[in-house]
Design a protein around this motif. Sequence first.
Motif, PDB file in Angstrom:
ATOM      1  N   GLN A   1       0.597  -6.594   7.522  1.00 35.89           N
ATOM      2  CA  GLN A   1       0.058  -6.000   6.616  1.00 35.89           C
ATOM      3  C   GLN A   1       0.575  -4.349   6.583  1.00 35.89           C
ATOM      4  O   GLN A   1       0.615  -3.672   5.573  1.00 35.89           O
TER       5      GLN A   1
ATOM      6  N   PHE B   1      -5.854  -3.486  -3.284  1.00 36.22           N
ATOM      7  CA  PHE B   1      -6.022  -4.490  -2.240  1.00 36.22           C
ATOM      8  C   PHE B   1      -6.971  -4.254  -1.509  1.00 36.22           C
ATOM      9  O   PHE B   1      -6.963  -3.923  -0.164  1.00 36.22           O
TER      10      PHE B   1
ATOM     11  N   ALA C   1       4.299  -0.801  -0.150  1.00 37.65           N
ATOM     12  CA  ALA C   1       3.511  -0.498  -1.404  1.00 37.65           C
ATOM     13  C   ALA C   1       3.750   1.060  -1.664  1.00 37.65           C
ATOM     14  O   ALA C   1       3.672   1.387  -2.895  1.00 37.65           O
TER      15      ALA C   1
ATOM     16  N   ARG D   1      -0.675  -3.498  -3.629  1.00 37.17           N
ATOM     17  CA  ARG D   1       0.443  -3.979  -3.635  1.00 37.17           C
ATOM     18  C   ARG D   1       1.244  -3.824  -4.828  1.00 37.17           C
ATOM     19  O   ARG D   1       2.304  -4.029  -4.989  1.00 37.17           O
ATOM     20  N   ASP D   2       0.631  -4.261  -6.160  1.00 31.39           N
ATOM     21  CA  ASP D   2       1.280  -4.181  -7.393  1.00 31.39           C
ATOM     22  C   ASP D   2       0.556  -3.291  -8.221  1.00 31.39           C
ATOM     23  O   ASP D   2      -0.604  -4.011  -8.832  1.00 31.39           O
TER      24      ASP D   2
ATOM     25  N   MET E   1       3.655  -4.140   4.804  1.00 32.26           N
ATOM     26  CA  MET E   1       3.584  -4.479   3.254  1.00 32.26           C
ATOM     27  C   MET E   1       2.972  -3.154   2.768  1.00 32.26           C
ATOM     28  O   MET E   1       3.253  -2.924   1.403  1.00 32.26           O
ATOM     29  N   THR E   2       1.885  -2.636   3.352  1.00 30.72           N
ATOM     30  CA  THR E   2       1.343  -1.474   2.878  1.00 30.72           C
ATOM     31  C   THR E   2       2.249  -0.191   2.739  1.00 30.72           C
ATOM     32  O   THR E   2       2.212   0.537   1.893  1.00 30.72           O
TER      33      THR E   2
ATOM     34  N   SER F   1      -9.467  -5.652   3.645  1.00 33.37           N
ATOM     35  CA  SER F   1      -8.358  -4.588   3.853  1.00 33.37           C
ATOM     36  C   SER F   1      -8.484  -3.407   4.580  1.00 33.37           C
ATOM     37  O   SER F   1      -9.353  -2.719   4.282  1.00 33.37           O
TER      38      SER F   1
END
Length: 312
Positions: free
Chosen positions: A30, A85, A37, A100-101, A33-34, A94
């Motif tokens: 996570q 998110f 982003a 994320r998008d 991924m953050t 979260s």
Amino acid sequence: MTIKMLQRDLQGARQICLALLSLSFLSACQSLMTTGAYLHADEMAKVARWTPTYIETPHFTLKAYLGPQRGSDRPIVIYVEGDGFAWVDKNWVSPDPTPRDPFMLSVALQDNYYNAAYLARPCQYVIKVDRGANCQVALWTDARFNQVVIDDMSGAIDQILLRTGHSKVVLVGGSGGGAVIMLLASKRNDIAAVVTLAGLLDHRAWTNFHKISPLDQSLNPADFYPKIAATPQLHLLAGEDDVIPVELSRRELLRLQALSPQTVSSYEITGIDHSCCWSGYWTAHYRDIIDSLLEAQVSDGRIRIAPFRENP
């Protein structure tokens, strides 16, 4: 202690260790991924020649991107991000609401005609860079539309206007950002028009529909309809939306249109869901949409909005 008891204890310890390792691995994923982003949003903006900035408000640091300014004769269009998110899954909040998008950033970057800016929601794009003062999970769960949130985002708009020198504002918000801009329009007197993309209009009706926890610490746009209805507005509904279904939005739009039928418009778009494909649609239609709202004419004491052309 028997051998069998020892084996059972060891097996239990092994399961606990595996569970902890899984949680640690998921947390690390996570985090990666953050971080990705954050970098992804900056790269998207860089390619479009938008400038990243931070805006300090009384309670938060808000991330924003400013597009090239194209002349004082055009309004500034401010795009507000959705909820991001907020949840990893239905039982796991979260630790960082950064999208994320970022579908509203993708939408905003299609605007190469108006003066434009993008405004993230509180705690998006700031926690990982040590600018997340006052960030707590309530701000992207049940307090996501709290009075403090709306006041600070309104203050951020004031700062954007001060930096760019514009006075006429068009607000565009997607998903939960639609609720934010409706609440902003209810308290400001400089909003020329509002556009929502799969926007949330009544969060009480929405949480009831999905049978999920109410947003008890949030303001609800539906409570402010009398203050918002006279603002020229267009609500774009996604025909395939299962997050904010069309039938739910239509019920709210009937209430809004009853207050001001000439200023409240809506349009259902087939082949689009809650988050997919909005940037392509916006690229083709945003000038017609915004120009139509800005060219609303007053006749017989009522504001009339010319219908926008569906085809570019």
